[in-house]
Design a protein around this motif. Structure first.
Motif, short mmCIF file in Angstrom:
data_model
loop_
_atom_site.label_atom_id
_atom_site.label_comp_id
_atom_site.label_asym_id
_atom_site.label_seq_id
_atom_site.Cartn_x
_atom_site.Cartn_y
_atom_site.Cartn_z
N GLN A 1 0.76 -1.19 -0.13
CA GLN A 1 -0.04 0.01 0.04
C GLN A 1 0.82 1.03 -0.06
O GLN A 1 0.37 2.36 -0.34
N TRP B 1 1.71 16.30 -4.26
CA TRP B 1 1.88 16.04 -5.56
C TRP B 1 1.60 17.09 -6.93
O TRP B 1 2.21 17.40 -7.55
N ASP B 2 0.16 17.48 -6.69
CA ASP B 2 -0.07 18.22 -7.76
C ASP B 2 0.56 19.61 -7.80
O ASP B 2 0.84 20.05 -8.93
N SER C 1 1.25 12.08 -1.52
CA SER C 1 0.54 12.32 -2.67
C SER C 1 -0.34 13.82 -2.47
O SER C 1 -0.55 14.30 -3.71
N GLY D 1 2.28 3.01 -13.39
CA GLY D 1 0.89 2.62 -13.11
C GLY D 1 0.54 2.01 -11.88
O GLY D 1 -0.45 1.45 -11.53
N ARG D 2 1.34 2.35 -10.73
CA ARG D 2 1.17 1.97 -9.44
C ARG D 2 0.41 2.95 -8.58
O ARG D 2 0.65 4.21 -8.71
N ASN D 3 -0.20 2.34 -7.53
CA ASN D 3 -0.99 3.59 -6.84
C ASN D 3 -0.66 3.63 -5.31
O ASN D 3 -1.48 4.09 -4.57
N GLU D 4 0.58 3.05 -5.12
CA GLU D 4 1.03 3.09 -3.58
C GLU D 4 1.27 4.66 -3.35
O GLU D 4 1.56 5.49 -4.07
N GLU D 5 0.91 4.86 -1.94
CA GLU D 5 1.36 6.14 -1.40
C GLU D 5 2.84 6.25 -1.03
O GLU D 5 3.39 5.05 -0.70
N LEU E 1 6.31 5.80 -9.54
CA LEU E 1 5.10 5.01 -9.13
C LEU E 1 4.07 5.37 -10.26
O LEU E 1 3.40 4.39 -10.82
N ARG E 2 3.73 6.66 -10.55
CA ARG E 2 2.87 7.07 -11.39
C ARG E 2 3.08 6.48 -12.81
O ARG E 2 2.40 6.11 -13.68
N MET F 1 7.19 9.06 -6.20
CA MET F 1 5.84 9.16 -6.44
C MET F 1 5.79 9.31 -7.96
O MET F 1 5.11 8.82 -8.65
#
Length: 459
Positions: A63, A429-430, A426, A195-199, A191-192, A188
């Motif tokens: 996770q 990140w934006d 996360s 294609g992985r969604n871990e925090e 991961l993006r 991060m």
């Protein structure tokens, strides 16, 4: 010949991590014995370890990816962290009825310079424990790529010290370097892309040390040794209590050392003395101003030789000088085996000169957190011990002895590890991903937030 003179060497090779779980298990099994026989530590206690158990559980469930960001006041910190992860974490997980894997460990980043003074065997051990080296004074692309890969896909969380090195003070932090925050954002990003969604989490971890019994006799003994080495007449008659007597003796010793070094740099390196009229505050505050001026002079002497700029804080300047010296000692531009005797001799002279000039930086790096008021503000055994050990290391370097080989033990200590609240990436990140300016601002903000979190754990 000085122990610090180094002839020309081949380039420093990258030591790739080669995790060996058998070596990890053996090291964890031997750690309590090593701790009690080779260090002053008799015990390690952890606070809020339940938080770390939950983080490890999330990590094992894929996770989260995790950076464990620990305070680095002492060379004993890796022992504290190893004991916490290998011994205390499993016990806490069992008490919480949470099942973790049988082996709790962490990959880690370490200074590539450690195997240079600790020996090649330490580099081998660090590699087998899953550590990855980093050269601190330059953009080490190979080291960063390795650490980035471990953070993304390593079997365990990644352990790192955002201060970059020890400062000898349990209760004073050095400014954090931005590299760890940048690593979190890179993870991060990786991961993006995958294609992985871990925090991604950064877990602040505080470390402090307390002596378990009063050690004033050991303090007085070390003071006597230092006074003897420096030719200082002891101030035994001043003060009514043990701490006051020790304080006045230590202040007298510090004043003598500071004056001696001011004279040394003024006479032999033509450095300007600080103008007494510019000093403000009481004697301790003035001591700190004089020390800062002396440190600047010492770094300037080295920077003038290497042609380095004096920009940045003291830590930045130290790391830059170290890298410039290494470039002249560990020669990437030469094939040493093919050199003539004359060429090899010239290369050795350059390396030896670089190592001697680096000595000025080595004196400074141990005093980056010294203010002149640390002991006066709170005259505890811990603050006395920390300040005296820094002074002892400086005297050893002046005597051209290796300070790490026979560091005095001033009593038995307990290490206290505090787990802070994880910082999630996360939600940041934006802003980070808008443009370079936003990314730089996000890294600075995260670094500051981590500094505040670690500072809040100092008791």
């Amino acid at each position: 010949m000085s122990l610090f003179i180094t002839p020309a060497q081949p380039p420093l090779a990258f030591i790739p991590p080669a995790l060996d779980l058998k070596i990890v298990r053996l090291t964890q099994w031997l750690l309590p014995l090593w701790m009690r026989s080779k260090t002053s530590l008799t015990e390690v206690q952890a606070h809020n370890l339940e938080e770390l158990v939950r983080v490890y559980q999330q990590f094992e469930q894929r996770q989260v990816r995790v950076i464990l960001a620990f305070r680095h006041p002492s060379v004993d910190d890796p022992i504290c962290m190893g004991y916490t992860l290998g011994r205390l974490l499993p016990r806490t997980a069992k008490a919480m009825n949470i099942k973790l894997r049988s082996l709790n460990h962490a990959h880690f980043m370490y200074d590539r310079g450690i195997p240079l003074w600790a020996g090649k065997s330490m580099g081998w051990l660090y590699s087998k424990l899953g550590g990855t080296p980093i050269m601190r004074g330059k953009v080490d692309r190979t080291g960063l790529k390795s650490a980035r890969k471990l953070l993304l896909d390593g079997q365990f969380p990644l352990l790192a010290a955002p201060e970059g090195g020890t400062n000898g003070h349990s209760e004073v932090m050095s400014p954090l370097e931005p590299g760890l925050a940048q690593m979190a954002f890179w993870c991060m990003e990786d991961l993006r892309k995958a294609g992985r969604n871990e925090e991604v989490l950064i877990v602040p971890i505080g470390i402090q040390y307390k002596y378990t019994s009063s050690s004033w006799a050991a303090i007085q003994e070390l003071l006597s040794e230092l006074e003897h080495n420096c030719g200082v007449v002891s101030q035994h008659g001043i003060g009514d209590t043990l701490d006051e007597i020790a304080y006045y003796r230590m202040y007298g010793l510090g004043e003598y050392l500071l004056s001696s070094m001011e004279t040394h740099y003024h006479r032999f390196y033509r450095c300007e003395r600080i103008d007494a009229a510019t000093l403000s505050g009481d004697s301790n505050h003035q001591f700190g101003q004089r020390l800062h001026h002396l440190m600047n002079n010492a770094l300037t002497v080295a920077e003038q030789y290497f042609g380095a700029s004096g920009r940045g804080n003291v830590i930045d300047r130290c790391r830059r000088l170290e890298q410039l010296a290494w470039e002249l000692i560990y020669r990437e531009d030469l094939n040493l085996e093919s050199l003539s005797l004359l060429e090899r001799g010239l290369a050795d002279r350059v390396a030896e000169e670089a190592s001697l000039r680096l000595w000025h930086m080595r004196l400074v790096e141990g005093f980056v957190a010294v203010t002149g008021k640390y002991v006066q503000e709170k005259m505890t055994i811990e603050r006395f011990a920390e300040t005296l050990l820094l002074t002892w290391e400086m005297v050893q370097k002046i005597k051209q002895d290796r300070p790490g080989l026979n560091r005095p033990k001033l009593g038995k200590k307990c290490g206290f590890v505090t787990i802070g609240e994880p910082i999630a990436i996360s939600g940041r990140w934006d802003e980070y991903s808008v443009d370079r300016k936003s990314a730089k601002r996000s890294v600075a903000t995260l670094t500051q937030d981590l500094q505040v979190a670690l500072q809040s754990m100092i008791q």
